[in-house]
Design a protein around this motif. Structure first.
Motif, PDB file in Angstrom:
ATOM      1  N   THR A 181       8.121   7.621  -1.766  1.00  0.00           N
ATOM      2  CA  THR A 181       7.752   6.224  -2.025  1.00  0.00           C
ATOM      3  C   THR A 181       8.546   5.282  -1.124  1.00  0.00           C
ATOM      4  N   LEU A 182       9.846   5.489  -1.043  1.00  0.00           N
ATOM      5  CA  LEU A 182      10.685   4.657  -0.190  1.00  0.00           C
ATOM      6  C   LEU A 182      10.253   4.761   1.270  1.00  0.00           C
ATOM      7  N   HIS A 183       9.964   5.953   1.729  1.00  0.00           N
ATOM      8  CA  HIS A 183       9.564   6.151   3.128  1.00  0.00           C
ATOM      9  C   HIS A 183       8.212   5.514   3.431  1.00  0.00           C
ATOM     10  N   ASN A 184       7.464   5.198   2.401  1.00  0.00           N
ATOM     11  CA  ASN A 184       6.189   4.505   2.597  1.00  0.00           C
ATOM     12  C   ASN A 184       6.318   2.997   2.419  1.00  0.00           C
ATOM     13  N   GLY A 187     -12.121   8.549  -7.029  1.00  0.00           N
ATOM     14  CA  GLY A 187     -12.743   9.840  -7.292  1.00  0.00           C
ATOM     15  C   GLY A 187     -12.121  10.980  -6.520  1.00  0.00           C
ATOM     16  N   ALA A 188     -11.784  10.752  -5.248  1.00  0.00           N
ATOM     17  CA  ALA A 188     -11.201  11.818  -4.428  1.00  0.00           C
ATOM     18  C   ALA A 188      -9.842  12.255  -4.972  1.00  0.00           C
ATOM     19  N   PHE A 189      -9.065  11.304  -5.470  1.00  0.00           N
ATOM     20  CA  PHE A 189      -7.773  11.623  -6.069  1.00  0.00           C
ATOM     21  C   PHE A 189      -7.963  12.481  -7.321  1.00  0.00           C
ATOM     22  N   PHE A 190      -8.923  12.113  -8.152  1.00  0.00           N
ATOM     23  CA  PHE A 190      -9.200  12.887  -9.351  1.00  0.00           C
ATOM     24  C   PHE A 190      -9.664  14.298  -9.002  1.00  0.00           C
ATOM     25  N   ASP A 191     -10.490  14.412  -7.979  1.00  0.00           N
ATOM     26  CA  ASP A 191     -10.943  15.743  -7.550  1.00  0.00           C
ATOM     27  C   ASP A 191      -9.752  16.585  -7.103  1.00  0.00           C
ATOM     28  N   LEU A 212       1.252  -6.488  -7.444  1.00  0.00           N
ATOM     29  CA  LEU A 212       0.912  -5.169  -6.932  1.00  0.00           C
ATOM     30  C   LEU A 212       1.355  -4.067  -7.886  1.00  0.00           C
ATOM     31  N   GLY A 213       0.449  -3.137  -8.155  1.00  0.00           N
ATOM     32  CA  GLY A 213       0.781  -1.942  -8.913  1.00  0.00           C
ATOM     33  C   GLY A 213      -0.277  -0.893  -8.668  1.00  0.00           C
ATOM     34  N   SER A 214       0.115   0.305  -8.287  1.00  0.00           N
ATOM     35  CA  SER A 214      -0.868   1.304  -7.879  1.00  0.00           C
ATOM     36  C   SER A 214      -1.269   2.274  -8.982  1.00  0.00           C
ATOM     37  N   ASP A 215      -0.417   2.481  -9.994  1.00  0.00           N
ATOM     38  CA  ASP A 215      -0.623   3.496 -11.026  1.00  0.00           C
ATOM     39  C   ASP A 215      -0.606   4.886 -10.384  1.00  0.00           C
ATOM     40  N   MET A 216      -1.547   5.170  -9.490  1.00  0.00           N
ATOM     41  CA  MET A 216      -1.453   6.361  -8.657  1.00  0.00           C
ATOM     42  C   MET A 216      -0.080   6.347  -7.977  1.00  0.00           C
ATOM     43  N   PRO A 217       0.583   7.508  -7.812  1.00  0.00           N
ATOM     44  CA  PRO A 217       1.886   7.494  -7.138  1.00  0.00           C
ATOM     45  C   PRO A 217       1.826   6.709  -5.834  1.00  0.00           C
ATOM     46  N   PRO A 218       2.737   5.759  -5.614  1.00  0.00           N
ATOM     47  CA  PRO A 218       2.626   4.841  -4.476  1.00  0.00           C
ATOM     48  C   PRO A 218       2.503   5.533  -3.126  1.00  0.00           C
ATOM     49  N   PHE A 219       3.139   6.691  -2.987  1.00  0.00           N
ATOM     50  CA  PHE A 219       3.182   7.399  -1.709  1.00  0.00           C
ATOM     51  C   PHE A 219       1.955   8.257  -1.459  1.00  0.00           C
ATOM     52  N   TRP A 220       1.084   8.417  -2.444  1.00  0.00           N
ATOM     53  CA  TRP A 220       0.029   9.427  -2.360  1.00  0.00           C
ATOM     54  C   TRP A 220      -0.914   9.143  -1.183  1.00  0.00           C
ATOM     55  N   PRO A 221      -1.143  10.125  -0.308  1.00  0.00           N
ATOM     56  CA  PRO A 221      -2.091   9.917   0.791  1.00  0.00           C
ATOM     57  C   PRO A 221      -3.506   9.741   0.237  1.00  0.00           C
ATOM     58  N   GLY A 248      -6.980   7.514   4.012  1.00  0.00           N
ATOM     59  CA  GLY A 248      -6.410   7.183   5.304  1.00  0.00           C
ATOM     60  C   GLY A 248      -5.111   6.424   5.290  1.00  0.00           C
ATOM     61  N   THR A 249      -4.564   6.189   4.114  1.00  0.00           N
ATOM     62  CA  THR A 249      -3.294   5.470   4.026  1.00  0.00           C
ATOM     63  C   THR A 249      -2.572   5.914   2.761  1.00  0.00           C
ATOM     64  N   SER A 250      -1.611   5.146   2.300  1.00  0.00           N
ATOM     65  CA  SER A 250      -0.941   5.448   1.032  1.00  0.00           C
ATOM     66  C   SER A 250      -1.629   4.702  -0.097  1.00  0.00           C
ATOM     67  N   ALA A 251      -1.416   5.168  -1.317  1.00  0.00           N
ATOM     68  CA  ALA A 251      -2.041   4.525  -2.479  1.00  0.00           C
ATOM     69  C   ALA A 251      -1.627   3.066  -2.598  1.00  0.00           C
ATOM     70  N   VAL A 252      -0.381   2.765  -2.289  1.00  0.00           N
ATOM     71  CA  VAL A 252       0.087   1.380  -2.457  1.00  0.00           C
ATOM     72  C   VAL A 252      -0.585   0.448  -1.454  1.00  0.00           C
ATOM     73  N   VAL A 253      -0.790   0.919  -0.226  1.00  0.00           N
ATOM     74  CA  VAL A 253      -1.483   0.084   0.755  1.00  0.00           C
ATOM     75  C   VAL A 253      -2.955  -0.055   0.388  1.00  0.00           C
ATOM     76  N   ARG A 254      -3.557   1.033  -0.092  1.00  0.00           N
ATOM     77  CA  ARG A 254      -4.977   0.960  -0.485  1.00  0.00           C
ATOM     78  C   ARG A 254      -5.164  -0.029  -1.629  1.00  0.00           C
ATOM     79  N   GLU A 255      -4.212  -0.091  -2.546  1.00  0.00           N
ATOM     80  CA  GLU A 255      -4.297  -1.067  -3.635  1.00  0.00           C
ATOM     81  C   GLU A 255      -4.230  -2.492  -3.086  1.00  0.00           C
ATOM     82  N   LEU A 256      -3.343  -2.738  -2.153  1.00  0.00           N
ATOM     83  CA  LEU A 256      -3.270  -4.066  -1.543  1.00  0.00           C
ATOM     84  C   LEU A 256      -4.569  -4.424  -0.830  1.00  0.00           C
ATOM     85  N   GLU A 257      -5.182  -3.442  -0.176  1.00  0.00           N
ATOM     86  CA  GLU A 257      -6.461  -3.692   0.486  1.00  0.00           C
ATOM     87  C   GLU A 257      -7.533  -4.070  -0.530  1.00  0.00           C
ATOM     88  N   HIS A 258      -7.548  -3.382  -1.667  1.00  0.00           N
ATOM     89  CA  HIS A 258      -8.514  -3.738  -2.721  1.00  0.00           C
ATOM     90  C   HIS A 258      -8.257  -5.156  -3.231  1.00  0.00           C
TER      91      HIS A 258
END
Length: 424
Positions: free
Chosen positions: A113-116, A283-287, A322-331, A334-344
């Protein structure tokens, strides 16, 4: 995002960053021609960058040439579960881990998470109180990870949302909820989380299922406030959120089924929203985790209503964080969960400058640490990230983040920063 190897040139809480563009999240502008002087892990001064090789003259600080990068404050993720276990085989494996295994798993997640680029997190239900040990280990420098503010175990009614894991504590009645609050505070909780409705991950409930009585909510909120702790609530339906807001709730997690009226009440009462938009479009994360179809259908089926709720909150002027629920670092995508949340958050109505503020200064204010972090200013921790493009133009710029500093120490450097003058 691939995490690069830290260069051999590492600062030890002291440095001067030059040749950068400073991202001012308070004003929403980029400032050029400045250097950031860091001493003992804190920003000592923001000074003109004269481009000389002599650094700050007699300061004696090593210089990092940032190569023209945009330097921004580290991200703050307000909905983090380092021990998240969802229904399915991966979750079952986590549930079977012993305390030592869980602690090591969480420590690895904290480092990633820190590295992301997430330098501070708010944990909102972790297993076995391992979050307190992890917070201590990070603070003592034993492991790498973000600064942790945690709720300990979330408080639920018997059979309530998340009851089957030891990241929750079952309570029934006002007295038990008051005791539950005190129990978490005794363990070291910085805030309190309560589960006031059903959710996506509970098989025998729905998102709209009310789970706490008014007396139970009132007891938890009033007790936490008496002890100087804020309260956040996992919540979906408007009616139960409205009642909790009336009782003084400080923050709503998810808010899947808000109404305009409830959003106005939240704004008037200063109740923030952590929308976690990614959880209804993952969905992809759940899969990947083998999450069963009943949960996937419930999650993805809530997506349209979830976005409508978020837009109503923005329209009403609710403070969104900002809050991702999904682990923030999770790929993810094409990016990390935390960045994808910000994009949403940006794609569904929040302008780019406010989106970045929702991931930096606004969470710091909610946590009461905005005098220490959340923006780049003298006297604040040197928790910084760097990237080649302007995050005030689009949060997608964060996809190319390639440098992370925490407390003046470089924890990730993909080759952007280079030594200038040597430490004297």
């Amino acid at each position: 995002m691939q995490v690069g190897v830290v260069t051999s040139f590492e600062t030890k809480g002291h440095a001067e960053l030059r040749n950068l563009r400073l991202v001012d999240v308070e004003e929403g502008v980029v400032r050029a021609g400045l250097a950031i002087r860091i001493r003992d892990g804190v920003i000592e001064a923001i000074i003109p960058d004269d481009g000389s090789s002599e650094g700050s003259g007699t300061s004696g600080l090593p210089v990092l040439d940032m190569g023209g990068a945009f330097v921004a404050p580290g991200l703050i993720n307000m909905h983090t579960h380092f021990s998240l276990s969802l229904p399915g085989p991966v979750g079952e494996r986590l549930e079977s881990m012993d305390p030592a295994g869980i602690a090591l798993y969480m420590a690895d997640g904290a480092r990633r998470t820190l590295h992301n680029g997430v330098t501070t997190v708010r944990c909102v239900a972790e297993k076995g109180h391992a979050d307190f040990a992890l917070r201590e280990a990070i603070g003592s420098g034993w492991v790498q990870g973000p600064r942790i503010y945690t709720a300990g175990r979330a408080l639920v009614c018997t059979g309530g949302h998340g009851h089957s894991s030891d990241d929750t504590m079952e309570c029934d009645g006002a007295d038990e909820f008051a005791r539950g609050v005190r129990t978490q505070i005794r363990a070291g909780a910085d805030l309190i989380k309560i589960m006031i409705s059903g959710g996506i991950a509970g098989e025998h409930e729905t998102i709209s299922t009310p789970q706490l009585t008014t007396d139970e909510m009132a007891a938890a909120i009033s007790t936490a406030h008496a002890w100087g702790r804020k309260v956040t609530a996992h919540a979906g339906p408007a009616a139960v959120i409205a009642e909790a807001v009336r009782l003084g709730l400080d923050c709503v997690e998810h808010g899947y089924e808000l109404t305009a009226e409830v959003c106005r009440a939240m704004a008037e009462n200063g109740t923030a929203l952590v929308p976690t938009l990614i959880v209804t479009r993952s969905g992809a994360f759940f899969d990947e985790l083998g999450v069963p179809q009943w949960m996937q259908q419930r999650s993805l089926g809530a997506g349209e209503r979830h976005i409508a709720s978020y837009r109503m909150a923005l329209e009403a002027g609710v403070d969104v964080l900002l809050g991702s629920d999904m682990p923030p670092f999770w790929p993810f995508e094409g990016t990390s969960a935390v960045v994808r949340e910000l994009e949403h958050m940006h794609d569904f109505g929040l302008d780019a400058a406010r989106t970045l503020r929702a991931g930096t200064l606004a969470p710091a204010r909610w946590l009461g640490i905005d005098d220490q972090t959340g923006s780049i200013a003298e006297g604040k921790w040197a928790d910084l990230i760097a990237l080649p493009e302007d995050p005030l133009a689009s949060p997608s710029a964060l996809r190319d983040l390639d440098f992370v500093m925490q407390g003046g120490v470089v924890v990730r450097d993909d080759g952007r920063a280079t030594p200038g003058t040597e430490e004297r």
